[in-house]
Design a protein around this motif. Structure first.
Motif, short mmCIF file in Angstrom:
data_model
loop_
_atom_site.label_atom_id
_atom_site.label_comp_id
_atom_site.label_asym_id
_atom_site.label_seq_id
_atom_site.Cartn_x
_atom_site.Cartn_y
_atom_site.Cartn_z
N MET A 1 0.81 -1.23 0.00
CA MET A 1 0.00 0.00 0.00
C MET A 1 0.83 1.27 0.00
O MET A 1 0.30 2.37 -0.16
CB MET A 1 -0.91 0.03 1.23
N GLY A 2 2.16 1.16 0.19
CA GLY A 2 2.97 2.37 0.23
C GLY A 2 2.58 3.26 1.40
O GLY A 2 2.41 2.80 2.53
N LYS A 3 2.38 4.54 1.13
CA LYS A 3 2.06 5.49 2.18
C LYS A 3 0.58 5.51 2.56
O LYS A 3 0.18 6.26 3.44
CB LYS A 3 2.51 6.90 1.77
N GLY A 4 -0.23 4.72 1.85
CA GLY A 4 -1.59 4.50 2.31
C GLY A 4 -2.68 5.44 1.85
O GLY A 4 -3.80 5.36 2.33
N ARG A 5 -2.40 6.29 0.89
CA ARG A 5 -3.43 7.23 0.45
C ARG A 5 -4.63 6.50 -0.15
O ARG A 5 -5.78 6.80 0.18
CB ARG A 5 -2.85 8.20 -0.58
N PHE A 6 -4.36 5.54 -1.03
CA PHE A 6 -5.44 4.84 -1.73
C PHE A 6 -6.35 4.11 -0.76
O PHE A 6 -7.58 4.27 -0.79
CB PHE A 6 -4.84 3.86 -2.74
N ILE A 7 -5.78 3.29 0.11
CA ILE A 7 -6.59 2.48 1.01
C ILE A 7 -7.36 3.36 1.99
O ILE A 7 -8.49 3.05 2.37
CB ILE A 7 -5.72 1.43 1.73
N TYR B 1 6.95 -2.68 5.83
CA TYR B 1 7.85 -1.72 6.45
C TYR B 1 7.14 -0.92 7.54
O TYR B 1 6.08 -0.33 7.30
CB TYR B 1 8.42 -0.76 5.40
N ASP B 2 7.76 -0.88 8.72
CA ASP B 2 7.21 -0.12 9.85
C ASP B 2 6.92 1.32 9.47
O ASP B 2 5.87 1.87 9.82
CB ASP B 2 8.20 -0.12 11.02
N GLU B 3 7.86 1.95 8.76
CA GLU B 3 7.71 3.36 8.44
C GLU B 3 6.51 3.61 7.54
O GLU B 3 5.81 4.61 7.69
CB GLU B 3 8.99 3.87 7.76
N LEU B 4 6.25 2.70 6.59
CA LEU B 4 5.09 2.88 5.71
C LEU B 4 3.79 2.65 6.47
O LEU B 4 2.77 3.30 6.19
CB LEU B 4 5.19 1.95 4.50
N ILE B 5 3.78 1.74 7.43
CA ILE B 5 2.60 1.56 8.26
C ILE B 5 2.33 2.84 9.05
O ILE B 5 1.17 3.28 9.16
CB ILE B 5 2.79 0.37 9.23
N ARG B 6 3.38 3.44 9.58
CA ARG B 6 3.20 4.69 10.32
C ARG B 6 2.67 5.80 9.42
O ARG B 6 1.72 6.52 9.78
CB ARG B 6 4.52 5.15 10.96
N LYS B 7 3.25 5.94 8.23
CA LYS B 7 2.79 6.97 7.30
C LYS B 7 1.34 6.72 6.89
O LYS B 7 0.55 7.65 6.77
CB LYS B 7 3.70 7.02 6.06
N ALA B 8 1.01 5.46 6.67
CA ALA B 8 -0.36 5.12 6.27
C ALA B 8 -1.34 5.43 7.39
O ALA B 8 -2.48 5.85 7.13
CB ALA B 8 -0.45 3.65 5.89
N SER B 9 -0.93 5.25 8.63
CA SER B 9 -1.82 5.57 9.75
C SER B 9 -2.10 7.07 9.80
O SER B 9 -3.22 7.49 10.11
CB SER B 9 -1.20 5.10 11.07
N GLU B 10 -1.11 7.87 9.45
CA GLU B 10 -1.31 9.31 9.40
C GLU B 10 -2.26 9.69 8.26
O GLU B 10 -3.12 10.56 8.43
CB GLU B 10 0.04 10.02 9.24
N LYS B 11 -2.09 9.03 7.11
CA LYS B 11 -2.99 9.28 5.97
C LYS B 11 -4.42 8.90 6.33
O LYS B 11 -5.38 9.62 6.00
CB LYS B 11 -2.55 8.46 4.76
N MET C 1 -7.07 7.98 -6.36
CA MET C 1 -5.70 7.97 -6.85
C MET C 1 -4.72 7.54 -5.75
O MET C 1 -4.92 7.83 -4.57
CB MET C 1 -5.31 9.37 -7.33
N THR C 2 -3.66 6.88 -6.17
CA THR C 2 -2.55 6.63 -5.25
C THR C 2 -1.57 7.81 -5.35
O THR C 2 -1.68 8.66 -6.24
CB THR C 2 -1.79 5.34 -5.62
N GLU C 3 -0.58 7.84 -4.45
CA GLU C 3 0.44 8.90 -4.52
C GLU C 3 1.20 8.84 -5.84
O GLU C 3 1.40 9.86 -6.50
CB GLU C 3 1.43 8.76 -3.35
N TYR C 4 1.63 7.63 -6.22
CA TYR C 4 2.37 7.48 -7.47
C TYR C 4 1.52 7.84 -8.67
O TYR C 4 1.99 8.47 -9.62
CB TYR C 4 2.86 6.04 -7.62
N GLU C 5 0.27 7.46 -8.63
CA GLU C 5 -0.62 7.74 -9.76
C GLU C 5 -0.78 9.23 -9.97
O GLU C 5 -0.74 9.72 -11.11
CB GLU C 5 -1.99 7.10 -9.50
N THR C 6 -0.95 9.98 -8.90
CA THR C 6 -1.07 11.44 -8.99
C THR C 6 0.19 12.03 -9.60
O THR C 6 0.13 12.89 -10.49
CB THR C 6 -1.31 12.04 -7.60
#
Length: 245
Positions: free
Chosen positions: A47-53, A71-81, A205-210
């Protein structure tokens, strides 16, 4: 891929027990129980940074969503998103209450072993958005659309199961189409340039898609029909008489 993040990331995600799942194997066959309902479950693998989900969980409250990354860091970023996406939907009278996102979980897990986290037929849809293309031929087995992975998706998807793929990589898209075809799977809504007529307002949109769409790059997309009920519904739709022009 190595990610460097701030100190305390693990402690941060461990404290978010209502949102973050660290013991995915313990919930195999019990995800409906964890969500507290029998709504369909859709999972984004990688899911990457989690914008889509996050946006999908807000847009479709009657569907349960699981964002998966290792990755822990991506889970954290996704929680913020997720919190940002849902915070503006909370009533003003509840501003001091903990934010609740009942239809979303973020799962720290290695997709290579995805069948260990879900029981047979437990998911309705798998999203593969801008997965690592692994361009070298010797790394083909690492691509998330390699038959080795697709076989696992077939196992955990139910009778309505589908795979939705989006990528900017032409080589990965070609590999994926051939992979699905070699496995005898039905594909639909194949697009070599998803946003050629502009971005539809309902499209999430996902982050990459944008980023890539903004640069004028082609976004490739297709849907793979996996489950028997999904295939029957697709074939029935194809057999419907076309309206006269």
């Amino acid at each position: 891929m190595r990610l460097r993040g701030r100190k305390g990331i693990r402690e941060d995600i461990e404290s978010q027990k209502e949102l973050v799942v660290l013991n995915a194997k313990d919930h195999k066959g019990k995800w409906a129980e964890l969500f507290g309902n029998n709504n369909p479950i859709h999972a984004e693998l990688g899911m990457g940074k989690g914008r889509f989900i996050s946006e999908m969980s807000k847009k479709y409250p009657n569907v349960n969503f699981i964002g998966v990354d290792m990755y822990d860091e991506l889970i954290r970023k996704a929680s913020e998103k997720a919190k940002a996406a849902h915070s503006n939907s909370q009533e003003e009278t509840d501003q001091d209450a903990p934010l609740s996102i009942p239809n979303l979980k973020l799962m720290l897990f290695n997709i290579e072993h995805i069948e260990e986290a879900f029981e047979e037929g437990e998911l309705e849809r798998v999203y593969l958005n801008f997965s690592d293309p692994w361009p070298k031929k010797k790394h083909a087995r690492r691509r998330l659309t390699h038959p080795g992975f697709v076989t696992k998706y077939q196992q955990i998807l139910n009778s309505n199961g589908e795979i939705h793929l989006k990528t900017d990589s032409q080589s990965l898209f070609e590999f994926s189409l051939n992979s699905f075809a070699d496995m005898g799977l039905r594909m639909r809504n194949i697009s070599l340039n998803l946003h050629v007529d502009g971005i539809h307002p309902d499209h999430v949109m996902t982050e990459y898609e944008t980023k890539f769409a903004g640069q004028g790059m082609n976004i490739h997309r297709c849907e793979v029909v996996i489950g028997e009920a999904a295939l029957a519904a697709h074939l029935e739709q194809l057999n419907q008489p076309k309206p006269e022009s």
